[in-house]
Design a protein around this motif. Structure first.
Motif, PDB file in Angstrom:
ATOM      1  N   PHE A  37      36.360  13.473  47.475  1.00  0.00           N
ATOM      2  CA  PHE A  37      35.000  13.768  47.040  1.00  0.00           C
ATOM      3  C   PHE A  37      34.292  14.722  47.996  1.00  0.00           C
ATOM      4  CE2 PHE A  37      30.466  12.200  46.329  1.00  0.00           C
ATOM      5  CZ  PHE A  37      30.308  12.940  45.181  1.00  0.00           C
ATOM      6  N   TRP A  38      34.443  14.487  49.305  1.00  0.00           N
ATOM      7  CA  TRP A  38      33.784  15.365  50.266  1.00  0.00           C
ATOM      8  C   TRP A  38      34.272  16.807  50.097  1.00  0.00           C
ATOM      9  CZ3 TRP A  38      31.150  14.335  55.305  1.00  0.00           C
ATOM     10  CH2 TRP A  38      30.514  13.083  55.315  1.00  0.00           C
ATOM     11  N   LYS A  39      35.567  16.984  49.852  1.00  0.00           N
ATOM     12  CA  LYS A  39      36.117  18.325  49.678  1.00  0.00           C
ATOM     13  C   LYS A  39      35.601  18.946  48.388  1.00  0.00           C
ATOM     14  CE  LYS A  39      38.687  21.835  50.781  1.00  0.00           C
ATOM     15  NZ  LYS A  39      38.227  22.744  51.867  1.00  0.00           N
ATOM     16  N   LYS A  40      35.445  18.136  47.341  1.00  0.00           N
ATOM     17  CA  LYS A  40      34.831  18.623  46.104  1.00  0.00           C
ATOM     18  C   LYS A  40      33.455  19.195  46.392  1.00  0.00           C
ATOM     19  CE  LYS A  40      36.749  15.660  42.430  1.00  0.00           C
ATOM     20  NZ  LYS A  40      37.016  16.702  41.419  1.00  0.00           N
ATOM     21  N   LEU A  41      32.651  18.437  47.156  1.00  0.00           N
ATOM     22  CA  LEU A  41      31.288  18.867  47.461  1.00  0.00           C
ATOM     23  C   LEU A  41      31.282  20.115  48.341  1.00  0.00           C
ATOM     24  CD1 LEU A  41      29.575  15.397  48.073  1.00  0.00           C
ATOM     25  CD2 LEU A  41      29.335  16.878  46.076  1.00  0.00           C
ATOM     26  N   GLU A  42      32.207  20.172  49.282  1.00  0.00           N
ATOM     27  CA  GLU A  42      32.289  21.350  50.156  1.00  0.00           C
ATOM     28  C   GLU A  42      32.572  22.603  49.338  1.00  0.00           C
ATOM     29  OE1 GLU A  42      34.853  22.961  54.034  1.00  0.00           O
ATOM     30  OE2 GLU A  42      35.034  20.870  53.371  1.00  0.00           O
ATOM     31  N   PHE A  70      28.156  28.599  56.787  1.00  0.00           N
ATOM     32  CA  PHE A  70      27.559  27.278  57.013  1.00  0.00           C
ATOM     33  C   PHE A  70      27.787  26.389  55.799  1.00  0.00           C
ATOM     34  CE2 PHE A  70      23.997  24.387  56.288  1.00  0.00           C
ATOM     35  CZ  PHE A  70      23.989  23.666  57.467  1.00  0.00           C
ATOM     36  N   ASN A  71      28.349  25.198  56.028  1.00  0.00           N
ATOM     37  CA  ASN A  71      28.573  24.262  54.936  1.00  0.00           C
ATOM     38  C   ASN A  71      28.316  22.845  55.443  1.00  0.00           C
ATOM     39  OD1 ASN A  71      29.778  22.541  52.893  1.00  0.00           O
ATOM     40  ND2 ASN A  71      30.810  24.374  52.114  1.00  0.00           N
ATOM     41  N   PRO A  72      27.305  22.165  54.926  1.00  0.00           N
ATOM     42  CA  PRO A  72      26.940  20.838  55.443  1.00  0.00           C
ATOM     43  C   PRO A  72      27.993  19.763  55.193  1.00  0.00           C
ATOM     44  CG  PRO A  72      25.647  21.378  53.506  1.00  0.00           C
ATOM     45  CD  PRO A  72      26.383  22.610  53.874  1.00  0.00           C
ATOM     46  N   PHE A  73      28.987  20.047  54.347  1.00  0.00           N
ATOM     47  CA  PHE A  73      30.028  19.058  54.078  1.00  0.00           C
ATOM     48  C   PHE A  73      31.267  19.268  54.946  1.00  0.00           C
ATOM     49  CE2 PHE A  73      27.532  19.547  50.171  1.00  0.00           C
ATOM     50  CZ  PHE A  73      27.008  18.262  50.094  1.00  0.00           C
ATOM     51  N   ASN A  74      31.199  20.252  55.837  1.00  0.00           N
ATOM     52  CA  ASN A  74      32.281  20.498  56.785  1.00  0.00           C
ATOM     53  C   ASN A  74      31.959  19.760  58.082  1.00  0.00           C
ATOM     54  OD1 ASN A  74      33.992  21.583  58.797  1.00  0.00           O
ATOM     55  ND2 ASN A  74      34.220  23.495  57.654  1.00  0.00           N
ATOM     56  N   THR A  75      32.640  18.638  58.313  1.00  0.00           N
ATOM     57  CA  THR A  75      32.317  17.800  59.482  1.00  0.00           C
ATOM     58  C   THR A  75      32.741  18.445  60.796  1.00  0.00           C
ATOM     59  OG1 THR A  75      34.392  16.592  59.149  1.00  0.00           O
ATOM     60  CG2 THR A  75      32.392  15.649  58.172  1.00  0.00           C
ATOM     61  N   MET A 130      32.232  21.558  61.425  1.00  0.00           N
ATOM     62  CA  MET A 130      31.163  22.522  61.679  1.00  0.00           C
ATOM     63  C   MET A 130      29.848  21.825  62.022  1.00  0.00           C
ATOM     64  SD  MET A 130      29.771  25.345  58.947  1.00  0.00           S
ATOM     65  CE  MET A 130      31.458  25.892  58.682  1.00  0.00           C
ATOM     66  N   LEU A 131      29.619  20.663  61.400  1.00  0.00           N
ATOM     67  CA  LEU A 131      28.329  19.979  61.528  1.00  0.00           C
ATOM     68  C   LEU A 131      28.586  18.490  61.730  1.00  0.00           C
ATOM     69  CD1 LEU A 131      25.390  21.130  61.221  1.00  0.00           C
ATOM     70  CD2 LEU A 131      25.385  20.136  58.940  1.00  0.00           C
ATOM     71  N   ASP A 183      27.563  14.434  62.536  1.00  0.00           N
ATOM     72  CA  ASP A 183      26.532  13.548  62.004  1.00  0.00           C
ATOM     73  C   ASP A 183      25.240  13.658  62.818  1.00  0.00           C
ATOM     74  OD1 ASP A 183      28.260  12.687  60.059  1.00  0.00           O
ATOM     75  OD2 ASP A 183      28.871  10.872  61.128  1.00  0.00           O
ATOM     76  N   ASP A 184      25.367  13.816  64.121  1.00  0.00           N
ATOM     77  CA  ASP A 184      24.175  13.979  64.974  1.00  0.00           C
ATOM     78  C   ASP A 184      23.463  15.287  64.665  1.00  0.00           C
ATOM     79  OD1 ASP A 184      24.594  11.562  66.234  1.00  0.00           O
ATOM     80  OD2 ASP A 184      25.647  12.447  67.956  1.00  0.00           O
ATOM     81  N   ASP A 185      24.236  16.337  64.377  1.00  0.00           N
ATOM     82  CA  ASP A 185      23.627  17.622  64.004  1.00  0.00           C
ATOM     83  C   ASP A 185      22.825  17.479  62.708  1.00  0.00           C
ATOM     84  OD1 ASP A 185      24.770  18.952  66.161  1.00  0.00           O
ATOM     85  OD2 ASP A 185      26.564  19.530  65.013  1.00  0.00           O
ATOM     86  N   VAL A 186      23.374  16.716  61.764  1.00  0.00           N
ATOM     87  CA  VAL A 186      22.694  16.503  60.485  1.00  0.00           C
ATOM     88  C   VAL A 186      21.366  15.784  60.705  1.00  0.00           C
ATOM     89  CG1 VAL A 186      22.809  15.248  58.307  1.00  0.00           C
ATOM     90  CG2 VAL A 186      24.791  16.545  59.094  1.00  0.00           C
ATOM     91  N   ILE A 187      21.390  14.741  61.517  1.00  0.00           N
ATOM     92  CA  ILE A 187      20.153  14.003  61.807  1.00  0.00           C
ATOM     93  C   ILE A 187      19.121  14.920  62.467  1.00  0.00           C
ATOM     94  CG2 ILE A 187      19.144  12.143  63.188  1.00  0.00           C
ATOM     95  CD1 ILE A 187      20.666  11.147  60.789  1.00  0.00           C
TER      96      ILE A 187
END
Length: 296
Positions: free
Chosen positions: A256-261, A273-278, A280-281, A283-287
């Protein structure tokens, strides 16, 4: 609306007011203007409501309780009327350059099809960059549409600049001050659809609404990292979330995560930039990103 999209304060308020406007629950026949930034779900809201009142075919014609019109560039008052007429028929007749003739034709169509509510989307297309005589004529034409068809109400949807329509004053050219009026007396106060904030029950409900629509598994609060990334990807905008999930459903990826990416790159932003690429980003960066947005 019998089948609400999901619980959110601004959405719930707009839904409640629209139902009352449509069914004439006030002492006067008021109309409604809803504004919001692009992607906040105005068109989706309108089409969801429209779906509650499908056309009914009779031997004579099609009864249409609710009619939806999405404006394109609208330079004159006649352009506005013709776009509504074309929601019913492409046959507009002669003298289509004369507003009063098109107005009469439209009134006949509204009566024949037993229309109760006309939804006009992208209503900011009526306005010029600077308020002047053209914008005033648009406001006057909308007022005439309501005055000449007292059995219908309007729902107008647009970006925040559309709020100017209710503030415009217009009048007879020979009696400018004496005849001055505002469209606002025929409308309730302008309502706004807001971006849904992150990390709240509303965002969870919104994601689950579209997850169910596109046959994905439901989210829970345990999925907070993915919910946060969905908010980063869409900025809490209903229209973008719907677009993301609609593309994701046709992406052939097992995870599913790859689908979203992949869907994000295809439908929203094709940059690196892709927020579903862990990688690259984190969890702390997301927060940190969510915090920075909320403090702006």
């Amino acid at each position: 609306m019998s089948d609400a999209m999901f619980d959110h304060p601004s959405l719930n308020r707009c839904t409640s007011l629209l139902e009352r406007v449509h069914h004439k629950r006030f002492d006067a026949n008021y109309s409604l203007l809803i504004t919001g930034l692009s992607g906040t779900g105005k068109s989706y809201f309108a089409n969801t409501y429209l779906g509650q009142y499908p056309p009914v075919n009779t031997p004579q014609l099609k009864i249409r309780p609710v009619v939806y019109v999405k404006l394109t560039e609208t330079r004159t008052a006649v352009d506005l009327l013709l776009q509504i007429v074309k929601a019913f028929t492409n046959v507009v007749g002669n003298n289509v350059n004369k507003a009063h003739i098109v107005q009469d034709r439209l009134s006949v169509l509204l009566r024949e099809h037993k229309v109760e509510l006309v939804i006009i989307d992208e209503v900011q297309e009526c306005l010029t960059d600077i308020d002047g005589i053209t914008s005033q004529r648009m406001a006057k034409q909308i007022a005439a549409l309501l005055d000449n068809n007292p059995n219908i109400s309007l729902l107008m949807l647009g970006t925040p600049v559309a709020g100017r329509l209710l503030r415009l004053r217009y009048g007879k050219s020979t009696e400018r001050l004496k005849g001055e009026e505002q469209l606002s007396r025929r409308f309730l106060a302008e309502q706004k659809l807001h971006i849904i904030p992150s990390r709240c029950e509303c965002w969870l409900a919104c994601c689950n609404y579209f997850s169910d629509k596109y046959k994905f598994a439901s989210f829970s609060l345990e999925d907070k990292q993915l919910l946060n990334r969905l908010h980063i990807a869409t900025d809490g905008r209903v229209g973008l979330l719907n677009k993301l999930f609609s593309v994701a459903q046709i992406i052939e990826q097992p995870h599913f995560w790859k689908k979203l990416e992949d869907a994000y790159l295809a439908s929203i932003n094709s940059s690196a930039f892709n927020p579903f690429n862990t990688d690259m980003l984190s969890d702390d960066d997301v927060i940190a990103l969510l915090d920075s947005r909320e403090f702006q």
